[in-house]
Write a protein that holds these residues in place. Structure first.
Motif, PDB file in Angstrom:
ATOM      1  N   THR A 105      22.844  17.010  81.715  1.00 46.98           N
ATOM      2  CA  THR A 105      23.241  17.764  80.533  1.00 46.98           C
ATOM      3  C   THR A 105      22.143  18.767  80.215  1.00 46.98           C
ATOM      4  O   THR A 105      20.968  18.409  80.174  1.00 46.98           O
ATOM      5  CB  THR A 105      23.459  16.823  79.329  1.00 46.98           C
ATOM      6  OG1 THR A 105      24.465  15.861  79.686  1.00 46.98           O
ATOM      7  CG2 THR A 105      23.906  17.585  78.097  1.00 46.98           C
ATOM      8  N   VAL A 106      22.546  20.024  80.013  1.00 46.98           N
ATOM      9  CA  VAL A 106      21.610  21.095  79.689  1.00 46.98           C
ATOM     10  C   VAL A 106      21.616  21.311  78.177  1.00 46.98           C
ATOM     11  O   VAL A 106      22.681  21.487  77.572  1.00 46.98           O
ATOM     12  CB  VAL A 106      22.001  22.414  80.404  1.00 46.98           C
ATOM     13  CG1 VAL A 106      21.086  23.552  79.986  1.00 46.98           C
ATOM     14  CG2 VAL A 106      21.980  22.226  81.919  1.00 46.98           C
TER      15      VAL A 106
ATOM     16  N   TYR B 178      25.994  22.535  78.557  1.00 45.98           N
ATOM     17  CA  TYR B 178      26.572  22.285  79.882  1.00 45.98           C
ATOM     18  C   TYR B 178      26.348  20.831  80.253  1.00 45.98           C
ATOM     19  O   TYR B 178      25.273  20.277  80.008  1.00 45.98           O
ATOM     20  CB  TYR B 178      25.897  23.192  80.915  1.00 45.98           C
ATOM     21  CG  TYR B 178      26.442  23.087  82.318  1.00 45.98           C
ATOM     22  CD1 TYR B 178      27.629  23.697  82.672  1.00 45.98           C
ATOM     23  CD2 TYR B 178      25.760  22.372  83.293  1.00 45.98           C
ATOM     24  CE1 TYR B 178      28.127  23.609  83.960  1.00 45.98           C
ATOM     25  CE2 TYR B 178      26.252  22.279  84.591  1.00 45.98           C
ATOM     26  CZ  TYR B 178      27.436  22.900  84.910  1.00 45.98           C
ATOM     27  OH  TYR B 178      27.933  22.807  86.187  1.00 45.98           O
TER      28      TYR B 178
ATOM     29  N   ARG C 248      27.547  17.936  83.472  1.00 46.32           N
ATOM     30  CA  ARG C 248      28.262  17.762  84.736  1.00 46.32           C
ATOM     31  C   ARG C 248      27.814  16.468  85.401  1.00 46.32           C
ATOM     32  O   ARG C 248      26.650  16.102  85.356  1.00 46.32           O
ATOM     33  CB  ARG C 248      27.969  18.945  85.645  1.00 46.32           C
ATOM     34  CG  ARG C 248      28.678  18.867  86.966  1.00 46.32           C
ATOM     35  CD  ARG C 248      28.372  20.066  87.800  1.00 46.32           C
ATOM     36  NE  ARG C 248      29.088  19.967  89.047  1.00 46.32           N
ATOM     37  CZ  ARG C 248      29.632  20.992  89.646  1.00 46.32           C
ATOM     38  NH1 ARG C 248      29.540  22.194  89.138  1.00 46.32           N
ATOM     39  NH2 ARG C 248      30.258  20.839  90.778  1.00 46.32           N
TER      40      ARG C 248
ATOM     41  N   PHE D 100      19.114  26.120  87.601  1.00 43.68           N
ATOM     42  CA  PHE D 100      19.708  26.718  86.410  1.00 43.68           C
ATOM     43  C   PHE D 100      19.006  28.006  85.975  1.00 43.68           C
ATOM     44  O   PHE D 100      19.543  28.766  85.193  1.00 43.68           O
ATOM     45  CB  PHE D 100      19.727  25.719  85.251  1.00 43.68           C
ATOM     46  CG  PHE D 100      20.651  24.559  85.484  1.00 43.68           C
ATOM     47  CD1 PHE D 100      21.952  24.755  85.905  1.00 43.68           C
ATOM     48  CD2 PHE D 100      20.220  23.265  85.290  1.00 43.68           C
ATOM     49  CE1 PHE D 100      22.809  23.691  86.121  1.00 43.68           C
ATOM     50  CE2 PHE D 100      21.067  22.185  85.499  1.00 43.68           C
ATOM     51  CZ  PHE D 100      22.365  22.402  85.918  1.00 43.68           C
TER      52      PHE D 100
ATOM     53  N   ASN E 177      24.627  26.201  90.489  1.00 41.22           N
ATOM     54  CA  ASN E 177      24.205  27.415  89.797  1.00 41.22           C
ATOM     55  C   ASN E 177      25.413  28.271  89.437  1.00 41.22           C
ATOM     56  O   ASN E 177      25.508  28.801  88.327  1.00 41.22           O
ATOM     57  CB  ASN E 177      23.228  28.202  90.668  1.00 41.22           C
ATOM     58  CG  ASN E 177      22.836  29.531  90.055  1.00 41.22           C
ATOM     59  OD1 ASN E 177      23.577  30.500  90.164  1.00 41.22           O
ATOM     60  ND2 ASN E 177      21.684  29.563  89.423  1.00 41.22           N
TER      61      ASN E 177
ATOM     62  N   TYR F  84      27.328  26.844  86.526  1.00 44.62           N
ATOM     63  CA  TYR F  84      26.558  27.079  85.287  1.00 44.62           C
ATOM     64  C   TYR F  84      26.698  28.534  84.836  1.00 44.62           C
ATOM     65  O   TYR F  84      26.989  28.823  83.682  1.00 44.62           O
ATOM     66  CB  TYR F  84      25.096  26.717  85.539  1.00 44.62           C
ATOM     67  CG  TYR F  84      24.168  26.906  84.363  1.00 44.62           C
ATOM     68  CD1 TYR F  84      24.147  25.988  83.329  1.00 44.62           C
ATOM     69  CD2 TYR F  84      23.297  27.985  84.299  1.00 44.62           C
ATOM     70  CE1 TYR F  84      23.285  26.140  82.249  1.00 44.62           C
ATOM     71  CE2 TYR F  84      22.429  28.142  83.225  1.00 44.62           C
ATOM     72  CZ  TYR F  84      22.431  27.214  82.209  1.00 44.62           C
ATOM     73  OH  TYR F  84      21.587  27.374  81.151  1.00 44.62           O
ATOM     74  N   ARG F  85      26.517  29.474  85.761  1.00 47.47           N
ATOM     75  CA  ARG F  85      26.584  30.894  85.410  1.00 47.47           C
ATOM     76  C   ARG F  85      27.997  31.343  85.061  1.00 47.47           C
ATOM     77  O   ARG F  85      28.168  32.270  84.274  1.00 47.47           O
ATOM     78  CB  ARG F  85      26.009  31.748  86.539  1.00 47.47           C
ATOM     79  CG  ARG F  85      24.500  31.560  86.661  1.00 47.47           C
ATOM     80  CD  ARG F  85      23.844  32.453  87.686  1.00 47.47           C
ATOM     81  NE  ARG F  85      24.696  32.736  88.820  1.00 47.47           N
ATOM     82  CZ  ARG F  85      24.808  33.938  89.389  1.00 47.47           C
ATOM     83  NH1 ARG F  85      24.127  34.943  88.941  1.00 47.47           N
ATOM     84  NH2 ARG F  85      25.584  34.118  90.425  1.00 47.47           N
TER      85      ARG F  85
ATOM     86  N   ARG G  41      29.941  29.913  83.206  1.00 49.03           N
ATOM     87  CA  ARG G  41      30.110  29.639  81.768  1.00 49.03           C
ATOM     88  C   ARG G  41      29.444  30.712  80.912  1.00 49.03           C
ATOM     89  O   ARG G  41      29.433  30.638  79.705  1.00 49.03           O
ATOM     90  CB  ARG G  41      29.492  28.277  81.404  1.00 49.03           C
ATOM     91  CG  ARG G  41      30.053  27.106  82.150  1.00 49.03           C
ATOM     92  CD  ARG G  41      31.020  26.216  81.407  1.00 49.03           C
ATOM     93  NE  ARG G  41      31.038  26.261  79.994  1.00 49.03           N
ATOM     94  CZ  ARG G  41      30.537  25.339  79.183  1.00 49.03           C
ATOM     95  NH1 ARG G  41      29.933  24.287  79.671  1.00 49.03           N
ATOM     96  NH2 ARG G  41      30.650  25.462  77.881  1.00 49.03           N
TER      97      ARG G  41
END
Length: 133
Positions: free
Chosen positions: A7-8, A30, A32, A54, A73, A76-77, A79
């Motif tokens: 989790t970010v 984020y 996953r 990230f 990556n 993530y990007r 989003r």
């Protein structure tokens, strides 16, 4: 092999490139479940590796990532999230790590994190904003 959830958390209080402080407010942006091949990594090494995954955004940085790192990556990007910066926090399973200078993973107390926005809240806000347009 067990899967690990990552989790970010973006730091909402940090000044540009400042360090994480226990009083900082964080937003969950984020989350996953990682594939089982990541489970061989210890959480601290995984955190340091994921900081770079990230953070990568330039083509030359992306070329240094493996195929599975590029896929992570890209997710993530897609989003439209800002790159991971110093002061942000990663939660891996039941452990949390703050991003320190040079991508070092500093363990932090997961129970003391002040998460002000959860991922479900941010999704709801985006849907509400999209309907308002």
């Amino acid at each position: 092999m067990e899967q690990k959830r990552v989790t970010v958390l973006h730091n909402r209080d940090a000044r540009r490139d400042s360090l994480y402080l226990p009083a900082d407010h964080l937003a969950e942006v984020y989350s996953r479940l990682l594939s089982s091949d990541w489970s061989l990594w210890t959480p601290d090494l995984l955190a340091e590796s994921l900081f770079w995954v990230f953070r990568a955004q330039e083509p030359r940085e992306l070329l240094t990532l493996s195929a599975k790192e590029q896929a992570l990556n890209s997710a993530y990007r897609n989003r439209r999230l800002r790159p991971f910066v110093r002061g942000d926090v990663l939660v891996i399973g039941n452990q949390a790590f703050a991003c320190e200078p040079w991508g070092r993973a500093l363990p932090v107390d997961r129970n003391a994190l002040k998460i002000v926005t959860r991922l479900a809240d941010t999704r709801r806000e985006r849907r509400t904003a999209a309907r308002a347009r």
